[in-house]
Design an enzyme around this catalytic site. Structure first.
Site, mmCIF file in Angstrom:
data_model
loop_
_atom_site.group_PDB
_atom_site.id
_atom_site.type_symbol
_atom_site.label_atom_id
_atom_site.label_comp_id
_atom_site.label_asym_id
_atom_site.label_seq_id
_atom_site.Cartn_x
_atom_site.Cartn_y
_atom_site.Cartn_z
ATOM 1 N N CYS A 150 66.183 56.836 36.629
ATOM 2 C CA CYS A 150 65.563 58.322 37.194
ATOM 3 C C CYS A 150 64.411 58.657 36.487
ATOM 4 C CB CYS A 150 66.689 59.308 37.251
ATOM 5 S SG CYS A 150 67.003 60.157 35.631
ATOM 6 N N CYS A 173 59.631 48.587 28.302
ATOM 7 C CA CYS A 173 60.720 49.223 29.323
ATOM 8 C C CYS A 173 61.974 49.570 28.680
ATOM 9 C CB CYS A 173 60.844 47.996 30.511
ATOM 10 S SG CYS A 173 62.130 48.122 31.513
ATOM 11 N N CYS A 251 32.719 55.619 1.564
ATOM 12 C CA CYS A 251 32.642 54.438 1.254
ATOM 13 C C CYS A 251 33.204 53.620 2.328
ATOM 14 C CB CYS A 251 32.960 53.950 -0.043
ATOM 15 S SG CYS A 251 33.114 52.012 -0.139
ATOM 16 N N CYS A 291 28.444 74.805 -32.462
ATOM 17 C CA CYS A 291 27.152 74.242 -33.064
ATOM 18 C C CYS A 291 27.495 73.645 -34.310
ATOM 19 C CB CYS A 291 26.219 75.381 -33.441
ATOM 20 S SG CYS A 291 24.487 75.004 -34.120
ATOM 21 N N CYS A 304 23.295 71.381 -16.988
ATOM 22 C CA CYS A 304 22.439 71.014 -17.885
ATOM 23 C C CYS A 304 23.032 70.526 -19.285
ATOM 24 C CB CYS A 304 21.214 71.956 -18.052
ATOM 25 S SG CYS A 304 20.000 71.401 -19.528
ATOM 26 N N CYS A 309 21.582 76.435 -29.406
ATOM 27 C CA CYS A 309 22.297 77.368 -29.850
ATOM 28 C C CYS A 309 21.403 78.764 -30.159
ATOM 29 C CB CYS A 309 22.682 76.978 -31.237
ATOM 30 S SG CYS A 309 23.526 78.356 -32.201
HETATM 31 ZN ZN LIG Z 1 62.119 46.244 32.478
HETATM 32 ZN ZN LIG Z 2 34.281 51.709 -1.784
HETATM 33 ZN ZN LIG Z 3 68.562 59.020 34.260
HETATM 34 ZN ZN LIG Z 4 23.816 77.026 -34.190
#
Ligand SMILES: [Zn+2]
Ligand SMILES: [Zn+2]
Ligand SMILES: [Zn+2]
Ligand SMILES: [Zn+2]
Ligand SMILES: [Zn+2]
Ligand SMILES: [Zn+2]
Length: 504
Positions: A150, A173, A251, A291, A304, A309
């Protein structure tokens, strides 16, 4: 088949050299959006690739199916099932089919006798073998194998396969021991539209999964895929960084973020090592150091690494803590590891100390560039606000203040490259060619630190045009140095110029 009517990269593409005529391969796909890197403009470290949208992927499948159905004279949906079974290897499919059509068709799970379009039928006196329903006027369906159930049972079965199990390529199936495969038309006839859409999406995925020259962009929520000529066999000689149409860089070899110039195998090794040694390394991401001259605390609040100091004005390098004066000259040696200690090491303990020292040298620089890139970005975000004010209070246009954003973008990218040069260098066997590599690394690093330093300067509206010109010049220079480094390492990979201290 001549190669002219090939639509996509052929399955035996893997043997094609990068600098060989890639034109042929891409000649027929040009109408699917621009090829991102064209052959003539390729730099030594770039690979030819193109971004594919979901629609492109669907269109490519349709065209490939139509090409084969024209040869075999079978309906499109059957050819689609055949091609999927043969992982889109057309030559293999045609060879098998010409050799023995019955076995090829059977292996793929289709029957070619009945190629009428699928339809629902009401069969008088029918009882469904699955649910035992025998209602009059109930819709039923049978695959070409004549296993009739069905419609509700078929729908329940298919929906479960698609929604719960994520299956699409080979839904068989529901009949006992029957291996006939449901095709797209059958699925469309039976399930709700949202389930069918899900099914098509899953089919697209299998198309990409089955093709070693196509990969999904790994960025979250990005639906693009990228097609690239690089194959797994070539990853020893090329680092294939690609970009999807949405601008995500990754990458193609390992789907991680761009890691040029370090090859995929070394990246994998390095990340594993960093994970294993995370406690030994104990790298302090702390933003403060003392420092060396006056012991006062110095805070790092930008990318940076040229530190001054506040108290005693001592200028030093954040990475090696050495005086900065040496960093601006040809004496600059901050990136190079002095092998002396490891050569002199005699006993096991000294050897292991030397090897840890060597690792820490590279790891600290790797980690520092990663962190500096973040700090550069954060600093920029703070500066951006300042720029907005500047713009509001002066004649400057939006475009005129974009130079700082461009500079920070270049800076962050260059730090990413530098970061991976340290992982690469860790595995490089020292010899005369590595000297050139280290010189290039040093030159890029110096250029990066200079630009980073400039970007941290307080912005004085009166001095803005000088600062701007200076930053523009340094930005161009960083890009130039990066290109030199990447070109040389890429050529080295290709020529197999590098020797490694590990098996790759
Ligand atoms: Zn079948
Ligand atoms: Zn890679
Ligand atoms: Zn059925
Ligand atoms: Zn210093
Ligand atoms: Zn993307
Ligand atoms: Zn230093």
């Amino acid at each position: 088949m001549s190669s002219e009517d090939d639509f996509m990269l052929e399955d035996d593409m893997s043997d094609i050299e990068f600098d060989d005529s890639m034109d042929e391969v891409f000649s027929d796909v040009d109408d699917f959006g621009a090829v991102i890197a064209e052959k003539d403009k390729l730099k030594p470290y770039e690979v030819e690739h193109k971004s594919l949208s979901v629609d492109d992927i669907r269109r490519v499948q349709t065209v490939r199916v139509q090409q084969v159905s024209a040869v075999l004279g079978l309906p499109d949906e059957q050819v689609a099932t055949l091609l999927r079974h043969f992982k889109w290897n057309r030559e293999k499919l045609l060879e098998r089919y010409m050799d023995d059509p019955d076995s090829a068709v059977k292996a793929a799970g289709i029957t070619t006798e009945d190629s009428a379009p699928p339809k629902l039928e009401v069969v008088p006196g029918f009882m469904c073998d699955i649910c035992c329903n025998d209602d009059e006027g109930m819709d039923t369906y049978a695959l070409p194998c004549q296993h009739r159930f069905c419609k509700d049972c078929y729908e329940y079965y298919l929906t479960q396969k698609i929604k719960d199990e994520g299956e699409s390529r080979k839904i068989q199936c529901p009949g006992e021991k029957c291996n006939v495969v449901m095709d797209e038309k059958t699925v469309k006839l039976i399930v709700r539209d949202d389930v069918y859409q899900r099914y098509v999406t899953l089919l697209d995925r299998t198309y990409v999964d089955d093709n070693e020259h196509i990969k999904w962009c790994p960025a979250p929520n990005c639906e693009n895929a990228v097609e690239c000529a690089a194959s797994l066999k070539q990853l020893q000689t090329v680092v294939p960084t690609v970009t999807c149409a949405a601008g995500h860089e990754f990458c193609f070899g390992c789907s991680l973020a761009d890691h040029q110039p370090c090859m995929c195998a070394l990246v994998k090794r390095w990340l594993k090592k960093c994970e294993d040694d995370s406690e030994t390394a104990n790298w302090l991401s702390a933003n403060t150091k003392e420092c060396l001259k006056c012991q006062s605390t110095i805070e790092k609040n930008g990318g940076c690494n040229h530190m001054t100091c506040r108290k005693c004005k001592y200028e030093f390098c954040w990475v090696c803590m050495g005086p900065w004066a040496e960093h601006g000259t040809s004496w600059y040696n901050c990136n190079r590891y002095e092998e002396k200690n490891s050569i002199n090491a005699r006993d096991a303990q000294a050897k292991s100390r030397a090897s840890l020292e060597r690792y820490l040298h590279y790891y600290n620089r790797f980690a520092n560039h990663e962190q500096s890139a973040k700090l550069d970005r954060e600093l920029y975000n703070r500066t951006e606000k300042k720029m907005a004010q500047l713009q509001a209070n002066s004649e400057l246009s939006w475009i005129e203040v974009q130079f700082l954003k461009a500079a920070v973008d270049v800076l962050v990218q260059a730090r990413q490259t530098l970061k991976w040069t340290y992982a690469f260098a860790f595995y490089l066997q020292r010899n005369n060619v590595t000297e050139i590599f280290e010189d290039n690394q040093r030159d890029l690093e110096m250029a990066v630190e200079n630009l980073s330093h400039l970007c941290e300067q307080p912005i004085d509206p009166k001095e803005l045009s000088t600062l701007k010109q200076n930053i523009l010049d340094k930005t161009v220079y960083v890009n130039t140095r990066k290109e030199v480094l990447l070109s040389d390492t890429a050529k080295g990979l290709k020529e197999e110029r590098w020797t490694y201290n590990v098996e790759v």
